[in-house]
Design a protein around this motif. Sequence first.
Motif, PDB file in Angstrom:
ATOM      1  N   SER A   1       0.853  -1.184   0.000  1.00 59.15           N
ATOM      2  CA  SER A   1       0.000   0.000   0.000  1.00 59.15           C
ATOM      3  C   SER A   1       0.890   1.236   0.000  1.00 59.15           C
ATOM      4  N   HIS A   2       0.256   2.404  -0.087  1.00 62.37           N
ATOM      5  CA  HIS A   2       0.986   3.667   0.005  1.00 62.37           C
ATOM      6  C   HIS A   2       0.613   4.362   1.308  1.00 62.37           C
ATOM      7  N   ILE A   3       1.602   4.908   1.967  1.00 55.90           N
ATOM      8  CA  ILE A   3       1.357   5.621   3.213  1.00 55.90           C
ATOM      9  C   ILE A   3       1.686   7.106   3.031  1.00 55.90           C
ATOM     10  N   ASN A   4       1.040   7.915   3.839  1.00 57.25           N
ATOM     11  CA  ASN A   4       1.262   9.357   3.825  1.00 57.25           C
ATOM     12  C   ASN A   4       2.669   9.647   4.349  1.00 57.25           C
ATOM     13  N   ALA A   5       3.482  10.332   3.546  1.00 54.25           N
ATOM     14  CA  ALA A   5       4.873  10.605   3.923  1.00 54.25           C
ATOM     15  C   ALA A   5       5.032  11.914   4.690  1.00 54.25           C
ATOM     16  N   GLY A   6       3.942  12.665   4.871  1.00 51.28           N
ATOM     17  CA  GLY A   6       4.021  13.882   5.681  1.00 51.28           C
ATOM     18  C   GLY A   6       4.629  15.084   4.988  1.00 51.28           C
ATOM     19  N   VAL A   7       4.666  15.064   3.652  1.00 51.47           N
ATOM     20  CA  VAL A   7       5.169  16.192   2.863  1.00 51.47           C
ATOM     21  C   VAL A   7       4.139  16.470   1.771  1.00 51.47           C
ATOM     22  N   TYR A   8       3.837  17.755   1.543  1.00 49.81           N
ATOM     23  CA  TYR A   8       2.736  18.107   0.654  1.00 49.81           C
ATOM     24  C   TYR A   8       3.082  19.335  -0.186  1.00 49.81           C
ATOM     25  N   ALA A   9       2.349  19.486  -1.298  1.00 49.42           N
ATOM     26  CA  ALA A   9       2.360  20.731  -2.075  1.00 49.42           C
ATOM     27  C   ALA A   9       0.910  21.171  -2.214  1.00 49.42           C
ATOM     28  N   LEU A  10       0.662  22.452  -1.999  1.00 54.46           N
ATOM     29  CA  LEU A  10      -0.706  22.970  -2.025  1.00 54.46           C
ATOM     30  C   LEU A  10      -0.786  24.233  -2.868  1.00 54.46           C
ATOM     31  N   ASN A  11      -1.915  24.404  -3.524  1.00 57.51           N
ATOM     32  CA  ASN A  11      -2.231  25.676  -4.152  1.00 57.51           C
ATOM     33  C   ASN A  11      -2.860  26.590  -3.110  1.00 57.51           C
ATOM     34  N   PRO A  12      -2.685  27.893  -3.231  1.00 57.78           N
ATOM     35  CA  PRO A  12      -3.263  28.816  -2.245  1.00 57.78           C
ATOM     36  C   PRO A  12      -4.764  28.654  -2.063  1.00 57.78           C
ATOM     37  N   GLU A  13      -5.500  28.311  -3.137  1.00 58.03           N
ATOM     38  CA  GLU A  13      -6.959  28.195  -3.013  1.00 58.03           C
ATOM     39  C   GLU A  13      -7.395  27.045  -2.116  1.00 58.03           C
ATOM     40  N   ALA A  14      -6.486  26.099  -1.841  1.00 57.53           N
ATOM     41  CA  ALA A  14      -6.835  25.014  -0.914  1.00 57.53           C
ATOM     42  C   ALA A  14      -7.092  25.554   0.491  1.00 57.53           C
ATOM     43  N   LEU A  15      -6.502  26.705   0.799  1.00 56.98           N
ATOM     44  CA  LEU A  15      -6.650  27.278   2.136  1.00 56.98           C
ATOM     45  C   LEU A  15      -8.058  27.807   2.387  1.00 56.98           C
TER      46      LEU A  15
END
Length: 355
Positions: free
Chosen positions: A284-298
């Motif tokens: 399976s894949h696990i969350n690695a705790g690193v992300y990229a976000l667009n400002p509109e996600a906020l």
Amino acid sequence: MTVSEDIYRQAILPLDATIQDVICNLDKVAIQIVLVVNESGKLEGTISDGDIRRGLLRGLDLKSPIGSIIHRNPIVVPSEMARETVVKLMVANKIQQIPVVDEENHVLGLHLWDEITTPTVRPNLMVIMAGGKGTRLRPHTENCPKPMLTVSGKPMLEHIIERAKLEGFSQFVLAVHYLGQMIEDYFGHGERMRVRIEYLREQSPLGTAGALGLLNPRPTTPFVVTNGDVLTDIRYGELLDFHTRNNAIATMAVRAHEWQHPFGVVQTKGIDIIGFQEKPVHRSHINAGVYALNPEALSLLESDDHCDMPTLFERLQAQTKRIAAYPIHEPWLDVGRPDDLSRANTDNQHQTANK
């Protein structure tokens, strides 16, 4: 990291181009390669200055079609291939350009030696979540915030910032809560590390995404978020490039995880046995705790509202926004328990000894 979309698209020519067209393109775009595509936009091959010279020596002229000088089946790579692997391919094959293609061979980008070996200066923000209490790491965290625990003589936070700095990042925001003053006293505003550091001060724990609601002003470009207890060799810049290239509003770095069942598994249908698996391996894949976000996600976060990052991704998914997974294979360790901390120090000492 690939060259900008505008540049590599300028280097694309159709199959019916002439040698003169190629020469003009090589002179104008100045990246020493032309990408030839068919009517469907699929890569047919590449042409370099050397290919042109060999064609002219065979008697071709400037008005000759390019079909006979195209280098068919060039080395290509998928967009998710790590930079280190691309560099190794370039060195092994003595080439300085490698096209990036999708599964159907459409051109997505182009790796150039000078670009891929020189870190890009990135104005993008990097937010590091450093407010957790680290209860599982007690007694180490009784008088020290978890991200300040040392690995090879430096706080984990310092390792993360140094890694990101090598990737061209210089603008950081640290979200602090538990013993946050110790973090601020150590890093200040980043003068010692020659970066800029600001702080989000949580009055109460807001989760791995909730603190982002405190960002003021909010970012205007995509940004990276990482947990302050994740030590990894991930290329933060490549994560950001992948996120942008795939038009995602949020991207999560994921790591493959395997778990082997300790017993033989019996497969049944009702009372009938229909198969056996001897100690199967589950992947399976696990969350690695690193992300990229667009400002509109906020926009889906409220100030002082507790929210974990998976919850934010679920909210985005519910609005049919594109959320992406970025597979990583680089060394990675979530320092959540005392044995993880011991392993981090051991691994780092081993890597240093092998340099």
